[in-house]
Design an enzyme around this catalytic site. Structure first.
Site, short mmCIF file in Angstrom:
data_model
loop_
_atom_site.label_atom_id
_atom_site.label_comp_id
_atom_site.label_asym_id
_atom_site.label_seq_id
_atom_site.Cartn_x
_atom_site.Cartn_y
_atom_site.Cartn_z
N CYS A 2 46.68 53.72 53.27
CA CYS A 2 46.45 53.26 52.44
C CYS A 2 46.44 54.25 51.29
O CYS A 2 46.35 55.21 51.15
CB CYS A 2 44.27 52.94 53.23
SG CYS A 2 44.59 52.09 54.34
N ARG A 27 51.46 52.30 48.75
CA ARG A 27 50.47 52.40 50.32
C ARG A 27 50.19 51.27 51.20
O ARG A 27 49.60 51.33 52.02
CB ARG A 27 49.49 54.19 50.15
CG ARG A 27 50.82 55.41 49.52
CD ARG A 27 49.63 55.68 49.36
NE ARG A 27 48.98 56.95 50.40
CZ ARG A 27 49.43 57.57 51.31
NH1 ARG A 27 50.70 58.43 50.96
NH2 ARG A 27 48.72 58.19 52.00
N TRP A 73 45.85 49.61 53.67
CA TRP A 73 46.57 48.50 54.07
C TRP A 73 45.83 48.51 55.23
O TRP A 73 45.57 49.56 55.84
CB TRP A 73 47.49 49.54 54.71
CG TRP A 73 49.18 48.96 55.20
CD1 TRP A 73 48.26 49.27 56.79
CD2 TRP A 73 49.57 47.57 55.22
NE1 TRP A 73 49.42 48.69 57.79
CE2 TRP A 73 50.14 48.13 56.14
CE3 TRP A 73 50.58 47.72 54.61
CZ2 TRP A 73 51.22 46.97 56.73
CZ3 TRP A 73 51.51 46.43 54.86
CH2 TRP A 73 52.14 46.10 56.44
N ASN A 99 41.16 56.83 54.39
CA ASN A 99 42.52 56.38 55.29
C ASN A 99 43.10 57.05 56.52
O ASN A 99 42.94 58.29 56.47
CB ASN A 99 43.45 57.04 53.67
CG ASN A 99 44.94 56.51 54.82
OD1 ASN A 99 45.46 55.86 55.62
ND2 ASN A 99 45.76 57.68 54.11
N GLY A 100 43.22 55.94 57.04
CA GLY A 100 43.27 56.20 58.71
C GLY A 100 43.35 55.77 59.56
O GLY A 100 42.53 54.74 59.67
N GLU A 500 70.97 45.65 68.32
CA GLU A 500 69.63 46.26 67.08
C GLU A 500 70.94 46.62 66.38
O GLU A 500 70.96 47.26 65.40
CB GLU A 500 69.20 46.84 67.79
CG GLU A 500 67.83 47.29 66.86
CD GLU A 500 67.43 46.86 65.73
OE1 GLU A 500 67.56 45.79 65.34
OE2 GLU A 500 67.16 47.06 64.82
N LYS A 504 71.90 46.73 62.12
CA LYS A 504 71.48 47.34 61.39
C LYS A 504 72.98 47.77 60.06
O LYS A 504 72.98 47.51 58.72
CB LYS A 504 70.72 49.16 61.63
CG LYS A 504 69.42 48.94 62.18
CD LYS A 504 68.52 49.34 61.70
CE LYS A 504 67.62 48.23 60.81
NZ LYS A 504 67.15 47.08 61.52
N GLU A 507 73.47 44.97 58.51
CA GLU A 507 72.76 44.10 57.13
C GLU A 507 72.46 45.19 55.92
O GLU A 507 72.28 45.04 54.86
CB GLU A 507 71.49 43.97 57.71
CG GLU A 507 70.57 44.77 58.31
CD GLU A 507 69.19 44.69 58.35
OE1 GLU A 507 69.05 43.71 57.55
OE2 GLU A 507 68.98 44.55 59.34
N HIS A 523 85.21 39.91 79.78
CA HIS A 523 85.93 38.11 79.36
C HIS A 523 86.32 37.74 77.86
O HIS A 523 85.46 36.83 77.33
CB HIS A 523 84.29 37.31 79.53
CG HIS A 523 83.86 37.88 80.66
ND1 HIS A 523 84.56 37.46 82.29
CD2 HIS A 523 82.46 39.22 81.66
CE1 HIS A 523 83.49 38.35 82.98
NE2 HIS A 523 82.69 39.00 82.74
N LYS A 626 62.89 40.66 52.93
CA LYS A 626 62.27 41.93 53.68
C LYS A 626 60.95 40.42 55.06
O LYS A 626 61.06 41.20 55.92
CB LYS A 626 61.25 42.49 52.84
CG LYS A 626 60.08 43.50 54.15
CD LYS A 626 60.62 44.06 55.38
CE LYS A 626 60.24 45.60 56.33
NZ LYS A 626 61.55 45.64 57.27
C1 AGP Z 1 65.63 43.71 60.55
O1 AGP Z 1 66.09 44.80 60.41
C2 AGP Z 1 65.52 42.32 59.26
N1 AGP Z 1 64.89 42.87 58.06
C3 AGP Z 1 65.13 40.90 60.15
O2 AGP Z 1 65.74 40.63 61.15
C4 AGP Z 1 64.04 40.89 60.88
O3 AGP Z 1 63.77 41.44 61.43
C5 AGP Z 1 63.51 39.96 61.02
O4 AGP Z 1 64.14 38.57 59.44
C6 AGP Z 1 62.37 39.06 61.66
O5 AGP Z 1 61.10 40.14 61.02
P1 AGP Z 1 59.45 39.88 60.96
O6 AGP Z 1 59.82 41.30 62.13
O7 AGP Z 1 58.60 40.53 59.70
O8 AGP Z 1 59.10 38.79 61.70
#
Ligand code: AGP
Length: 631
Positions: A2, A27, A73, A99-100, A500, A504, A507, A523, A626
């Site tokens: 926060c 924050r 937050w 904050n904490g 994963e 990364k 994206e 395969h 996001k």
């Molecule tokens: C991951 O790096 C991406 N930003 C994306 O795959 C994300 O994980 C996905 O959209 C799910 O988001 P959420 O965890 O907020 O549900």
């Protein structure tokens, strides 16, 4: 995480506090509030961003030259006006911004309620205000604060004011930052220096276990047991943007480095060394009577959260001995799924707002499942729609590419798995009467969870050298930054890590990358292998499944025999696969289901470094948001 601001001097405090909050909004931004001392304590709070508070202040002016402010937050208690800070004691003579996370707030709240204290909010912070009230004897406000803090377990960075001693701010730090801004005839307090820049670059940083009494003529710094501490005044040389990123060039790198702390926040208070118990409210209060047993588990998620769910599914099916599947939420919700009776649905989402995961969670509930959530954003839609769950407490994740949320999600599954095993052992004991997780194994899991943060710190220190740029990950990034394709291979718990790592890279660097089960290569995809195809192989020793290492070693041999250039992520001291690899990234040993946390860190850093070398902004990758709140 926060934002806290305090002011004492000759100016009207409110404009200074509001300006400071705006600089700390990154924050936390689900609610905010300001309190000033002028003929008593006057408080204005608002839900939403700082602009909502600013609007409210237009109609409700707050006067006074001493004040505190907070942008939240949420960790305990949903975002709401009543849960917004500052919080006061019963009589409204004391106000505090914090904050904490206070781990023992529930027991303290019960004690205070028995003594007649009435609480307004669902927060842990309000307990601190009432504790100070309990010890305050009409003078030496800072002594009452010291006595209250001595009762707390957990972390805090806080600032407090008192109507009976209106010409002082009392601040204290234990685990969450507090900085004092020093100027002529006026002083400032903040959770980070961003709030101070317009007024002063001369600051005093408190350390854990330190506090200060600040007046308009000066400040006294001391320990929590009232021993004077001499502190140096330092000069801030960073600009605002660097401060917001904690000195890192991007939020993504900052959040990768926050992982040890975010996991400590998640573990805080839930497990203790040498104990097998897991204290999770979603389990401790027990499931409602109609949830007499669990016969199947469905994990629902998207993207990186789906990868964490795959790790959770592997783990839970193996130890809880019921069928567990991890479904891509978008597929689950449209394929007429069948939920067997006594199903548990676990929705995993950092944002808590992903449309497909929301839809899948709603469908699972409709089909009769008991629903839980593993969510980072407190009070988010998914968090509010499920029957119970666990918050990650990872703080805001600003970078679009999810990093610290992922590692905390895997840890949350390990905690949930432990907790559910106790629940199921009681409600549906195994035929042979044994525990799903024998005590010695449960103690090993607790031990490894508690040691995970420093193991992540070790990985960060060894694979990536922020100052010199010559870490192994940075060397690999320089070698492959212009590659057009990447392959990531893993088995078992590390198959999701292959997915994963590839996600990364895709994206944020826009290089095509595929994650694959190492066993599946034969395969078809092995046709892709040649010298132009770097292959990341996640191949830790698995003490629980020693055979799997041998199998992935032969997969590595197949890749090398076809000219593939191997980047191996292995355990420290590996002496087999590392000999086949052109590049070797070592991570510490841990339990198989926790290796994904350690193995993912170098892959996050590799994607980050390649993206930066290719001139991209890893925080804001093209085409992405996001939170995917649309289908
Ligand atoms: C991951 O790096 C991406 N930003 C994306 O795959 C994300 O994980 C996905 O959209 C799910 O988001 P959420 O965890 O907020 O549900």
């Amino acid at each position: 995480m926060c934002g806290i601001v305090g002011y004492i001097g000759s100016r009207e405090a409110t404009p200074v506090l509001l300006d400071g909050l705006k600089r700390l909004e990154y924050r936390g931004y689900d609610s905010a509030g300001i309190a000033t001392v002028s003929d008593g304590i006057n408080i204005i709070k608002a839900v939403g961003r700082i602009a909502a508070l600013e609007k409210k202040l237009l109609d409700n002016s707050l006067f006074g030259t001493v004040g505190i402010a907070h942008t939240r937050w949420a960790t305990h208690g949903e975002p709401s006006e009543v849960n917004a800070h500052p919080h006061t004691d019963s009589e409204g003579n004391i106000a505090i911004a914090h904050n904490g996370i206070i781990e023992n707030y529930r027991s303290l709240k019960q004690l205070l309620q028995k003594e007649g204290h009435t609480f307004r909010s669902a927060t842990d912070t309000e307990v601190i205000a009432h504790l100070i009230e309990r010890y305050y004897e009409g003078r030496d406000f800072e002594i009452a604060v010291q006595k209250a803090l001595a009762q707390l377990e957990g972390t805090y960075g806080l600032v407090a004011i008192c109507t009976k001693e209106p010409k002082k701010l009392v601040v204290a730090r234990n685990g969450s930052p507090i900085v004092i801004g020093v100027a002529q005839g006026e002083f400032f307090v903040a959770s980070d220096a961003a709030a101070l820049l317009p007024y002063t670059r001369n600051v005093v940083y408190l350390e854990d276990g330190e506090m200060a009494v600040v007046t308009k003529d000066g400040y006294r710094t001391m320990t929590l047991d009232n021993k004077d501490v001499k502190k140096e005044v330092e000069k801030i040389t960073w600009d605002l943007e660097m401060i917001e990123k904690g000195g890192f060039p991007h939020f993504m790198l900052k959040e990768i480095y926050e992982q040890p702390q975010s996991i400590r926040n998640l573990l805080g208070g839930k497990i203790k060394k040498n104990e097998t118990d897991v204290r999770m409210r979603c389990l401790q209060n027990g499931f409602p009577e109609h949830v007499s047993r669990i016969d199947a588990i469905k994990i629902l998620a998207c993207g990186t959260s789906w990868h964490a769910g795959l790790v959770g599914a592997f783990l839970m099916e193996k130890l809880l001995k019921v069928p567990v599947t991890c479904e891509q939420a978008s597929e689950f919700r449209y394929r007429q799924p069948v939920m067997v009776p006594n199903s548990l649905a676990v929705s995993v989402s950092q944002s808590g707002e992903t449309a497909d995961t929301k839809g899948a969670a709603q469908l699972a509930k409709k089909l009769g499942a008991y629903s839980m959530g593993i969510v980072n954003v407190v009070g988010s839609t998914i968090a509010r729609m499920v029957d119970g769950g666990v918050y990650l407490h990872a703080g805001p994740e600003i970078g679009v590419a999810s990093t610290k949320a992922f590692s905390s999600q895997v840890v949350a599954f390990s905690l949930l798995n432990l907790g559910l095993s106790h629940f199921m052992d009681q409600r549906q004991p195994l035929a042979d009467g044994t525990k799903r997780i024998p005590d010695k194994d449960a103690l090993k899991i607790v031990h490894e969870l508690l040691s995970l943060p420093e193991k992540i710190e070790r990985v960060l220190q060894t694979v990536y050298h922020k100052d010199t740029g010559d870490g192994i990950v940075q060397q690999i990034a320089r070698e492959y930054k212009n590659t057009n394709n990447f392959l990531y291979l893993g088995r078992g718990y590390n198959y999701p890590i292959a997915l994963e790592g590839a996600l990364k890279l895709k994206e944020i660097s826009y290089i095509h990358a595929e994650g694959y089960s190492a066993a599946e290569m034969k395969h078809g995809p092995i046709a892709l292998i040649d010298r132009n195809m770097p292959v990341v192989i996640i191949a830790p020793h698995d003490s629980e499944e020693p055979e799997s290492y041998k199998k992935i070693a032969s997969n590595a041999e197949e890749v090398r025999a076809r000219g593939g250039r191997i980047i191996a992520v292995v355990n420290e001291g590996d002496d087999e696969i590392s000999k086949m690899a052109e590049w070797v990234i070592e991570v510490p040993n841990t339990l198989a289901h926790l290796v994904p946390v350690l193995a993912t860190v170098p892959l996050q850093l590799l994607a980050y470094e390649i993206a930066v070398l290719r001139g991209h902004d890893p925080d804001k990758p093209r085409n992405l948001a996001k939170s995917v709140t649309v289908e």
